[in-house]
Structures are given as C-alpha cells and as structure tokens.
Write a protein that holds these residues in place. Structure first.
Motif, PDB file in Angstrom:
ATOM      1  N   GLU A 257     -27.409  88.938 -54.020  1.00  0.00           N
ATOM      2  CA  GLU A 257     -28.208  88.434 -53.460  1.00  0.00           C
ATOM      3  C   GLU A 257     -30.357  89.619 -54.637  1.00  0.00           C
ATOM      4  O   GLU A 257     -30.997  88.159 -54.950  1.00  0.00           O
ATOM      5  CB  GLU A 257     -29.074  88.891 -52.876  1.00  0.00           C
ATOM      6  CG  GLU A 257     -28.159  88.945 -51.055  1.00  0.00           C
ATOM      7  CD  GLU A 257     -29.247  87.803 -50.384  1.00  0.00           C
ATOM      8  OE1 GLU A 257     -30.702  88.231 -50.792  1.00  0.00           O
ATOM      9  OE2 GLU A 257     -28.631  87.431 -49.758  1.00  0.00           O
ATOM     10  N   MET A 258     -29.508  89.746 -55.728  1.00  0.00           N
ATOM     11  CA  MET A 258     -31.151  90.054 -56.323  1.00  0.00           C
ATOM     12  C   MET A 258     -30.364  88.768 -57.898  1.00  0.00           C
ATOM     13  O   MET A 258     -31.386  88.714 -58.601  1.00  0.00           O
ATOM     14  CB  MET A 258     -30.329  91.509 -57.112  1.00  0.00           C
ATOM     15  CG  MET A 258     -30.457  92.227 -55.950  1.00  0.00           C
ATOM     16  SD  MET A 258     -30.641  93.869 -57.217  1.00  0.00           S
ATOM     17  CE  MET A 258     -31.375  93.555 -58.969  1.00  0.00           C
ATOM     18  N   THR A 259     -29.101  88.064 -58.089  1.00  0.00           N
ATOM     19  CA  THR A 259     -29.633  87.575 -58.806  1.00  0.00           C
ATOM     20  C   THR A 259     -29.407  85.997 -58.402  1.00  0.00           C
ATOM     21  O   THR A 259     -30.520  85.362 -59.210  1.00  0.00           O
ATOM     22  CB  THR A 259     -28.017  86.765 -59.606  1.00  0.00           C
ATOM     23  OG1 THR A 259     -26.663  86.323 -58.546  1.00  0.00           O
ATOM     24  CG2 THR A 259     -27.606  88.111 -60.158  1.00  0.00           C
TER      25      THR A 259
ATOM     26  N   ARG B 262     -36.291  93.936 -56.374  1.00  0.00           N
ATOM     27  CA  ARG B 262     -35.675  93.782 -55.315  1.00  0.00           C
ATOM     28  C   ARG B 262     -34.208  94.150 -55.022  1.00  0.00           C
ATOM     29  O   ARG B 262     -33.906  93.573 -54.164  1.00  0.00           O
ATOM     30  CB  ARG B 262     -35.371  92.365 -56.617  1.00  0.00           C
ATOM     31  CG  ARG B 262     -36.298  91.293 -56.993  1.00  0.00           C
ATOM     32  CD  ARG B 262     -35.422  90.361 -58.193  1.00  0.00           C
ATOM     33  NE  ARG B 262     -34.400  90.447 -58.845  1.00  0.00           N
ATOM     34  CZ  ARG B 262     -33.607  91.377 -60.132  1.00  0.00           C
ATOM     35  NH1 ARG B 262     -35.084  91.437 -60.506  1.00  0.00           N
ATOM     36  NH2 ARG B 262     -33.012  90.718 -60.099  1.00  0.00           N
ATOM     37  N   LEU B 263     -34.008  95.449 -55.624  1.00  0.00           N
ATOM     38  CA  LEU B 263     -32.731  96.293 -54.083  1.00  0.00           C
ATOM     39  C   LEU B 263     -33.624  96.090 -53.314  1.00  0.00           C
ATOM     40  O   LEU B 263     -32.663  95.989 -52.249  1.00  0.00           O
ATOM     41  CB  LEU B 263     -32.824  97.331 -55.594  1.00  0.00           C
ATOM     42  CG  LEU B 263     -31.485  98.272 -54.511  1.00  0.00           C
ATOM     43  CD1 LEU B 263     -30.908  97.783 -54.655  1.00  0.00           C
ATOM     44  CD2 LEU B 263     -31.457  99.407 -55.921  1.00  0.00           C
TER      45      LEU B 263
ATOM     46  N   GLU C 155     -36.891  95.040 -60.742  1.00  0.00           N
ATOM     47  CA  GLU C 155     -35.423  95.417 -59.764  1.00  0.00           C
ATOM     48  C   GLU C 155     -35.427  96.413 -58.762  1.00  0.00           C
ATOM     49  O   GLU C 155     -34.568  96.290 -57.995  1.00  0.00           O
ATOM     50  CB  GLU C 155     -34.354  95.977 -61.418  1.00  0.00           C
ATOM     51  CG  GLU C 155     -34.741  94.893 -61.859  1.00  0.00           C
ATOM     52  CD  GLU C 155     -33.890  96.007 -63.035  1.00  0.00           C
ATOM     53  OE1 GLU C 155     -33.130  97.039 -63.947  1.00  0.00           O
ATOM     54  OE2 GLU C 155     -33.555  94.789 -64.557  1.00  0.00           O
TER      55      GLU C 155
ATOM     56  N   SER D  67     -32.034  85.810 -56.083  1.00  0.00           N
ATOM     57  CA  SER D  67     -33.839  86.339 -56.735  1.00  0.00           C
ATOM     58  C   SER D  67     -34.163  86.047 -57.772  1.00  0.00           C
ATOM     59  O   SER D  67     -35.823  85.720 -57.780  1.00  0.00           O
ATOM     60  CB  SER D  67     -34.308  87.312 -55.864  1.00  0.00           C
ATOM     61  OG  SER D  67     -33.793  88.334 -56.041  1.00  0.00           O
ATOM     62  N   GLU D  68     -33.490  86.018 -58.647  1.00  0.00           N
ATOM     63  CA  GLU D  68     -34.052  85.766 -59.779  1.00  0.00           C
ATOM     64  C   GLU D  68     -33.931  84.135 -60.188  1.00  0.00           C
ATOM     65  O   GLU D  68     -35.121  84.025 -61.227  1.00  0.00           O
ATOM     66  CB  GLU D  68     -33.216  86.480 -61.084  1.00  0.00           C
ATOM     67  CG  GLU D  68     -33.554  87.909 -61.466  1.00  0.00           C
ATOM     68  CD  GLU D  68     -32.277  88.437 -61.902  1.00  0.00           C
ATOM     69  OE1 GLU D  68     -31.000  87.478 -62.846  1.00  0.00           O
ATOM     70  OE2 GLU D  68     -31.813  89.641 -62.536  1.00  0.00           O
TER      71      GLU D  68
ATOM     72  N   ILE E 124     -25.002  92.537 -52.854  1.00  0.00           N
ATOM     73  CA  ILE E 124     -26.400  93.344 -53.472  1.00  0.00           C
ATOM     74  C   ILE E 124     -26.520  92.767 -55.351  1.00  0.00           C
ATOM     75  O   ILE E 124     -27.858  91.790 -54.967  1.00  0.00           O
ATOM     76  CB  ILE E 124     -26.676  94.364 -53.697  1.00  0.00           C
ATOM     77  CG1 ILE E 124     -26.858  95.340 -52.468  1.00  0.00           C
ATOM     78  CG2 ILE E 124     -28.002  94.876 -54.563  1.00  0.00           C
ATOM     79  CD1 ILE E 124     -26.384  96.556 -52.030  1.00  0.00           C
ATOM     80  N   TYR E 125     -25.083  92.084 -56.022  1.00  0.00           N
ATOM     81  CA  TYR E 125     -25.824  91.766 -56.902  1.00  0.00           C
ATOM     82  C   TYR E 125     -26.221  89.629 -56.457  1.00  0.00           C
ATOM     83  O   TYR E 125     -26.688  89.406 -57.521  1.00  0.00           O
ATOM     84  CB  TYR E 125     -23.852  91.056 -57.559  1.00  0.00           C
ATOM     85  CG  TYR E 125     -24.199  90.566 -58.785  1.00  0.00           C
ATOM     86  CD1 TYR E 125     -25.026  90.776 -59.699  1.00  0.00           C
ATOM     87  CD2 TYR E 125     -22.983  89.493 -59.063  1.00  0.00           C
ATOM     88  CE1 TYR E 125     -24.733  90.978 -60.929  1.00  0.00           C
ATOM     89  CE2 TYR E 125     -23.636  88.471 -60.172  1.00  0.00           C
ATOM     90  CZ  TYR E 125     -24.041  88.992 -61.421  1.00  0.00           C
ATOM     91  OH  TYR E 125     -24.177  88.913 -62.666  1.00  0.00           O
TER      92      TYR E 125
ATOM     93  N   ALA F  49     -33.436  93.124 -51.123  1.00  0.00           N
ATOM     94  CA  ALA F  49     -31.596  92.926 -51.604  1.00  0.00           C
ATOM     95  C   ALA F  49     -30.953  93.993 -49.621  1.00  0.00           C
ATOM     96  O   ALA F  49     -30.513  93.160 -49.177  1.00  0.00           O
ATOM     97  CB  ALA F  49     -30.855  92.912 -52.504  1.00  0.00           C
TER      98      ALA F  49
END
Length: 180
Positions: A174-176, A117-118, A114, A178-179, A171-172, A121
């Motif tokens: 981008e991070m979701t 990934r942060l 995480e 990339s999941e 950011i949310y 992002a």
C-alpha cells in the motif's frame, strides 16, 4: 503483561483505568516519542492525555489487555493526526498545534509524510481486515510482543506471527503504491 480481568466494581471509568495503567502508558508514549524523533511529536505526557481524551467515554473494558489494545489504536490516531497537522502547518507556512499541546515543530524530511501514509494504509487495512489492523496497532504503536498481542486479540502466538507477516507485506504494498 498478563491479561488481568478487571472486576466491574473495581473500575468505575476509563479515568480510573488510565490512573492504574498510567506508568505503562507513559513508558509506551516515551518510546514512541523517541522513535518519532523527540521534538517532532507530542511529549509523552501530552500523548497519554490525548489517548485518554479519545477513550474517556468508554466503560466496557474487559481486561487490561483489552484496554491496551484500544489505547494502541487511539495512540496511532493521535500520532497520525499530529503528523497531518504538522504537514498542514508546513504547507501553510505556519505552525499549528493539535489541541494546543504539540511540541515545537522540527524539520524531519519524510517523517510526517511516512506516518500519514502509514495511517492511511492502516485505515484501509482496517476496512478490509480489522483484526489485522488492530494487531499492527498492538505490535507497532504499543510495542506488545507476540504473546501479549495474542492475549489482546484472543488468538495464538503463531497466528500473530502469520498475521504480522501478512500485515507488513500488505502495508508495504500500500505504501509503495501510494508513492507512485
């Protein structure tokens, strides 16, 4: 934390400024250490040392707030680099360290992933909107409140509130993404 102008004759180097603000930087690093799950990341003193290594050659500090804003970005880079190193070591089945000062590695499912990934992002956000990324560094990695962040960025508290909402949503997203 008021923005205190730094007299050019009072501060000769980044080293002098780190000495003056060491207690504040160490307090921030301790908070980050606890938030990351203590044994997983750098010890607070090592984290401050790594931040210093990243900013030591800079000499154009305008204020305490300016210095802390740059320290926030440096701290993010150090923490994300440490998480990447731990993930690499985990994949390779061996322990590695970032400049020889990483704490003993501990298992924390998804913590390092995480954080990486942060970091990715935020790097992408910095390419699109550097001020938004700097604001996230100040709010998330240094823990400045809206007023302090506004001082660092030279904007109003209200602007920081709007940017914070926008940055979190970006950011949310981008991070979701990339999941998947």
């Amino acid at each position: 934390m008021a923005s205190e102008p730094i007299r050019p004759d009072a501060i000769g180097s980044s080293e002098d400024l780190v000495r003056q603000l060491y207690d504040e930087l160490h307090l921030i690093a301790r908070r980050e250490h606890r938030r990351a799950g203590s044994p997983v990341t750098l010890q607070p003193t090592a984290l401050v040392g790594e931040v210093y290594l990243k900013i030591q050659n800079r000499a154009d500090w305008q204020s305490k707030s300016h210095f802390l804003g740059c320290a926030a970005t440096a701290m993010r880079h150090v923490l994300v680099d440490a998480a990447r190193a731990r993930l690499t070591a985990k994949r390779a089945g061996q322990r590695e360290s970032l400049t020889g000062v990483l704490a003993t590695l501990a298992e924390q499912p998804h913590g390092d992933e995480e954080l990486v990934r942060l970091g990715d992002a935020l790097a992408e956000l910095a390419r699109h909107d550097p001020l938004l990324a700097k604001m996230v560094d100040c709010r998330f990695f240094i823990g400045l409140d809206e007023r302090e962040t506004a001082e660092v960025l030279g904007v109003t508290d209200r602007t920081v509130r709007r940017w914070w909402t926008r940055a979190r949503a970006w950011i949310y997203s981008e991070m979701t993404a990339s999941e998947a």
